[in-house]
Structure formats: C-alpha cells, structure tokens
Design a protein around this motif. Sequence first.
Motif, PDB file in Angstrom:
ATOM      1  N   MET A 102       9.853  -1.514   3.267  1.00  0.00           N
ATOM      2  CA  MET A 102       8.942  -0.666   4.091  1.00  0.00           C
ATOM      3  C   MET A 102       7.698  -1.222   4.317  1.00  0.00           C
ATOM      4  O   MET A 102       7.247  -2.035   3.375  1.00  0.00           O
ATOM      5  CB  MET A 102       8.811   0.499   3.281  1.00  0.00           C
ATOM      6  CG  MET A 102       8.018   1.610   3.986  1.00  0.00           C
ATOM      7  SD  MET A 102       7.912   3.245   3.157  1.00  0.00           S
ATOM      8  CE  MET A 102       9.479   3.784   3.390  1.00  0.00           C
ATOM      9  N   ALA A 146       5.389   1.920  -3.115  1.00  0.00           N
ATOM     10  CA  ALA A 146       6.348   2.792  -4.051  1.00  0.00           C
ATOM     11  C   ALA A 146       7.700   2.386  -3.738  1.00  0.00           C
ATOM     12  O   ALA A 146       8.731   2.291  -4.555  1.00  0.00           O
ATOM     13  CB  ALA A 146       6.220   4.218  -4.058  1.00  0.00           C
ATOM     14  N   SER A 147       8.160   2.400  -2.262  1.00  0.00           N
ATOM     15  CA  SER A 147       9.417   1.912  -1.904  1.00  0.00           C
ATOM     16  C   SER A 147       9.914   0.487  -2.276  1.00  0.00           C
ATOM     17  O   SER A 147      11.123   0.262  -2.990  1.00  0.00           O
ATOM     18  CB  SER A 147       9.674   2.368  -0.499  1.00  0.00           C
ATOM     19  OG  SER A 147      11.074   1.942   0.097  1.00  0.00           O
ATOM     20  N   GLN A 196       0.873  -1.109  -0.031  1.00  0.00           N
ATOM     21  CA  GLN A 196       0.032   0.096  -0.030  1.00  0.00           C
ATOM     22  C   GLN A 196       0.785   1.255  -0.231  1.00  0.00           C
ATOM     23  O   GLN A 196       1.836   1.375   0.658  1.00  0.00           O
ATOM     24  CB  GLN A 196      -1.108   0.130   1.128  1.00  0.00           C
ATOM     25  CG  GLN A 196      -1.829  -1.113   1.356  1.00  0.00           C
ATOM     26  CD  GLN A 196      -2.654  -1.144   2.722  1.00  0.00           C
ATOM     27  OE1 GLN A 196      -2.814  -0.232   3.429  1.00  0.00           O
ATOM     28  NE2 GLN A 196      -3.159  -2.268   3.099  1.00  0.00           N
ATOM     29  N   GLY A 197       0.536   2.019  -0.759  1.00  0.00           N
ATOM     30  CA  GLY A 197       0.779   3.588  -0.658  1.00  0.00           C
ATOM     31  C   GLY A 197       2.313   3.766  -0.747  1.00  0.00           C
ATOM     32  O   GLY A 197       2.934   3.384  -1.501  1.00  0.00           O
ATOM     33  N   GLU A 198       2.914   4.767   0.433  1.00  0.00           N
ATOM     34  CA  GLU A 198       4.381   4.903   0.033  1.00  0.00           C
ATOM     35  C   GLU A 198       5.229   3.580   0.120  1.00  0.00           C
ATOM     36  O   GLU A 198       6.324   3.404  -0.419  1.00  0.00           O
ATOM     37  CB  GLU A 198       4.691   6.080   1.131  1.00  0.00           C
ATOM     38  CG  GLU A 198       6.232   6.266   1.198  1.00  0.00           C
ATOM     39  CD  GLU A 198       6.578   7.120   2.641  1.00  0.00           C
ATOM     40  OE1 GLU A 198       7.640   7.453   2.906  1.00  0.00           O
ATOM     41  OE2 GLU A 198       5.343   7.631   3.075  1.00  0.00           O
ATOM     42  N   ALA A 199       4.764   2.601   1.008  1.00  0.00           N
ATOM     43  CA  ALA A 199       5.447   1.332   1.269  1.00  0.00           C
ATOM     44  C   ALA A 199       5.604   0.888  -0.086  1.00  0.00           C
ATOM     45  O   ALA A 199       6.425   0.227  -0.415  1.00  0.00           O
ATOM     46  CB  ALA A 199       4.994   0.637   2.384  1.00  0.00           C
TER      47      ALA A 199
END
Length: 330
Positions: free
Chosen positions: A310, A236-237, A231-234
């Motif tokens: 992440m 993308a990382s 999910q989300g920022e995790a």
Amino acid sequence: MQKRRVGPFETSAIGLGCMSLSHAYGSPPSRDVAERVLLGALDAGHTFFDTAAVYGLGHNETLVGEVLGPHRDKFVLASKCGITDATGTQRGIDGRPETIKAVCDVSLRRLKTDRIDLYYLHRWDKRVPIEDSVGALADLVQAGKIRAIGLSEVSAPTLRRAHATHPIAALQTEYSPWTRNPEIAALDACRELGVTFVAFSPVGRGFLAGGGHDPAKFEDGDIRKAMPRFQGEALASNLRLYEAFAAFARHSSCTPAQLCLAWLLQKGDDIVPIPGTTNPDHMAENAAAASVTLSDDVMARIDAAGRTVMGSRYPEHLQASVDTERMPGE
C-alpha cells in the motif's frame, strides 16, 4: 560470488549501492565504519560499486575514491550525473550536455580515476531531449572518460529513444518484491535491447529487511519520512506484508533481506541488485544471498504477497521527477 554481465562488464551478481554511506537515511556512519563496509564488500566478492555525484553532494564519490582507489582494477565503478549543477555541489535536475560533461570531470577527480566504467544519467531532464543528454554521454565515451552509458528511472519508450542514439548498457530503477513497476514494460524493453537491469532499493529501503518499521525513530534527513509507504494506514498494512515475507524467509532458511535479493536474482540472469547498507554485518548478509535458492512455490508466494503493498513509491512532487511507468494507485 556468482557473476553476471552489466553491459560489457562481468561483475558480481550482487553489487553494492553506496548512497547510504553519505546520505538519505539519517546520519551517515563514521569513516571507520564506511571503510569497513566498502573494503569488506570487496573481500566478500562484490565487484560492482554504485555511487553518484548527488550522494552527499560529492561526499560519496570522494569516499569511494579514497577508500577503493587503491583497488581500482578489482571492480566495476558506476556513477551518475543529472541531479546537480555543473560543479556537482548544488542539487537540481540538469541534463544539458555542458552540465553532464562538467560534472563528469568533477566526478573523475573525486573518484581518483581516469575513467568511470558505467556512467548513468541519474534523472532525465524533461526540458532537454533525451537524445541530447545521451549524445553528451556518447561524447564522453569517445573521449575515454566513461566506458558505457546507463539510464536511471526512465520508461520503456524513453529507453528505446536513448538506445537509438547510443547503445545503453544498463537501466537502473527501483525493483523489489514490493516495487513491481519494471514489470509493466521496462524489463521487457531491456530484454528486447540487450540492456542489463540494475535494481536499486531491492529490500524496500530496508523495510523488507526488518528496518524502518517505526517512523518515529527516523532521524532528520531520512527520506522515508515523506514516503507514503511508511505512513499511517499504508504502514499498518505493509507491516502485515512484512510478516508474510519474514515467514517465507524462515521457510527458506534465509533472512528477509536475503529472500528479497534471491527473488530478484531468480527473476532473470540479466538483473543485478545493488543493496546498500551502513552496517558491515548486513553487507555480508546481503552478499551471501547469492547462494540462496528459492523454490518455485516460494517465488510465487512472494510475487502474490508483494502486490498487496500500500502506498506509492514517492510523494507526488518527487514522483513527477521520474519517467517510469506507474502502478495503479500511484
């Protein structure tokens, strides 16, 4: 395929996790495809098959029993109890001795066998002393219904307590280049006690094999929808992390999935990964990882890159159901 020891048994170095043939990652495959995966795995040299009462609430054990039953003497069979009621048809953590024994009888019928080689307590029911749950499993050994005892998702101290009650053959916990929790204490405890470590989700629930990169495509019922790493920022990382793994794989002339499995195999000859799949071609790809050798440099690079993951393994409400040591930030 090379061989390893799982408790008292000699098995293939890579086993087959059967869960995804019944649930967890969206719609299960057709019966024909599931049979091709299971029988193809046997032909590819897999001799260690892992199922559980909770997988599809009986569907998976029934499938394994019907498809592999005629070949029962060719493989080591593992199943699990502890996340269903006594009938094996309702989900819920229950480690009471009477439930463990009742579910074992249900599983034996589904699996079309008179014994389960390795029977795990799937989750520790913290309302019940681990000694009581393991004592019930020890009674099943004495009765000849199971041959060896395993535990899943427990910490090093819990493993030691259990082992003092009855020898534990295997500890099963998530372990992959991006899930390193076992390195905190569980692996050391296993080696101290002579317990085999069985690694589930060894390719990061498909992510490190190149799948699950677009959550919008997850089907209803896909457990990854609720997992923070997707999910989300995790996410993308972690997509950047995957690109590093893909580069390591190209350098090593293997696929990303094979890279993860070879990394685990080289982490110790007491580690047995159990990747799952719904695709016969992916099953064959995973089996071939047993012949992949990684350089010391690539092993070190995987070690370093994997620590940049992440997101926690589970959402908090599910994390509370496991007893494993937690990494910083989880």
